[in-house]
Scaffold this active site. Structure first.
Site, PDB file in Angstrom:
ATOM      1  N   GLY A 104       0.832  -1.196   0.000  1.00  0.00           N
ATOM      2  CA  GLY A 104       0.000   0.000   0.000  1.00  0.00           C
ATOM      3  C   GLY A 104       0.864   1.242   0.000  1.00  0.00           C
ATOM      4  O   GLY A 104       2.008   1.205   0.460  1.00  0.00           O
TER       5      GLY A 104
ATOM      6  N   GLN B 108       2.973  10.172   1.112  1.00  0.00           N
ATOM      7  CA  GLN B 108       4.285   9.502   1.170  1.00  0.00           C
ATOM      8  C   GLN B 108       5.157   9.842  -0.033  1.00  0.00           C
ATOM      9  O   GLN B 108       6.363   9.601  -0.008  1.00  0.00           O
ATOM     10  CB  GLN B 108       4.110   7.983   1.256  1.00  0.00           C
TER      11      GLN B 108
ATOM     12  N   CYS C   4       5.823   0.051   7.173  1.00  0.00           N
ATOM     13  CA  CYS C   4       5.438   1.199   6.342  1.00  0.00           C
ATOM     14  C   CYS C   4       6.626   1.565   5.475  1.00  0.00           C
ATOM     15  O   CYS C   4       7.763   1.563   5.957  1.00  0.00           O
ATOM     16  CB  CYS C   4       5.064   2.373   7.248  1.00  0.00           C
ATOM     17  N   LEU C   5       6.363   1.880   4.207  1.00  0.00           N
ATOM     18  CA  LEU C   5       7.464   2.232   3.305  1.00  0.00           C
ATOM     19  C   LEU C   5       8.157   3.527   3.733  1.00  0.00           C
ATOM     20  O   LEU C   5       9.292   3.763   3.358  1.00  0.00           O
ATOM     21  CB  LEU C   5       6.954   2.355   1.856  1.00  0.00           C
TER      22      LEU C   5
ATOM     23  N   HIS D 224      -4.580   1.420   7.395  1.00  0.00           N
ATOM     24  CA  HIS D 224      -3.239   2.016   7.515  1.00  0.00           C
ATOM     25  C   HIS D 224      -3.071   3.152   6.496  1.00  0.00           C
ATOM     26  O   HIS D 224      -2.587   4.237   6.832  1.00  0.00           O
ATOM     27  CB  HIS D 224      -2.200   0.902   7.288  1.00  0.00           C
ATOM     28  N   GLU D 225      -3.516   2.909   5.244  1.00  0.00           N
ATOM     29  CA  GLU D 225      -3.337   3.923   4.196  1.00  0.00           C
ATOM     30  C   GLU D 225      -4.248   5.127   4.419  1.00  0.00           C
ATOM     31  O   GLU D 225      -3.838   6.269   4.199  1.00  0.00           O
ATOM     32  CB  GLU D 225      -3.576   3.317   2.805  1.00  0.00           C
TER      33      GLU D 225
ATOM     34  N   HIS E 166      -2.819   7.497   6.815  1.00  0.00           N
ATOM     35  CA  HIS E 166      -1.810   8.396   6.230  1.00  0.00           C
ATOM     36  C   HIS E 166      -2.451   9.706   5.760  1.00  0.00           C
ATOM     37  O   HIS E 166      -1.842  10.775   5.855  1.00  0.00           O
ATOM     38  CB  HIS E 166      -1.149   7.734   5.012  1.00  0.00           C
TER      39      HIS E 166
HETATM   40 NI    NI Z   1       2.480   3.407   5.592  1.00  0.00          NI
END
Ligand code: NI
Length: 172
Positions: A45, A50, A94-95, A136-137, A140
């Site tokens: 995701g 991000q 998380c990226l 989670h997304e 963000h």
């Molecule tokens: Ni994340």
């Protein structure tokens, strides 16, 4: 085109993103670039902030089995319409917080509404990894990271490691 991913801590990851007023070719291109960036990372995701775009847009694909067809989802203005009382614990990453993982408790299932890449309103109930990932997304887009669900000490520990990692990367 692959996009650079912003790493925590960064003020852009703490902001609430603005709704997307109208779908445009630019936004569709952004969504495709985000999918490419996500698959390349690899991740399941990615949210627009991000990659430095403060708009309510997320992409995800939680198909893990290589024998199953991929299922890229593009969600503009995603909204959680309802969620279950039952909760689930998943180890999240998380990226924007590479190599850090922690258990997060969230509602087990969520019903989400969004606009797809053609501007069509969609609604679907997600469970399992999909449910965790979509929550989670969407977090963000509200300036919230998975570490914000953890106890302060654990959060501070991860943040300190990230500050160090960013310092090292800046020097390299
Ligand atoms: Ni994340």
């Amino acid at each position: 085109m692959k996009l650079p991913i912003i790493l925590h801590p960064d003020p852009r990851l703490k902001k609430t993103c603005a709704p997307v007023p109208d779908l445009s070719d630019d936004l569709r291109t952004l969504a495709n670039n985000m999918l490419e960036t996500m698959y390349d990372a690899p991740g399941i995701g990615l949210a627009a902030p991000q990659v430095g775009v403060m708009s309510r847009l997320i992409v995800l694909d939680c198909v893990k089995d290589e024998n199953e067809p991929s299922r890229p989802l593009v969600m503009f203005n995603p909204e959680i319409l309802s969620f279950s009382d039952d909760s689930n614990v998943y180890e999240e990453g998380c990226l924007s917080i590479p190599d850090q993982f922690a258990d997060v408790t969230r509602p087990e299932t969520v019903k989400v509404g969004w606009l797809d890449e053609t501007g069509t309103p969609r609604e679907e109930e997600f469970d399992g990894l999909w449910s965790t990932c979509v929550q989670h997304e969407i977090d963000h887009l509200n300036g919230k990271l998975f570490i914000d669900h953890l106890k302060p000490l654990k959060r501070q520990m991860i943040t300190r490691k990230m500050v160090k990692l960013k310092r090292e990367r800046a020097r390299a």
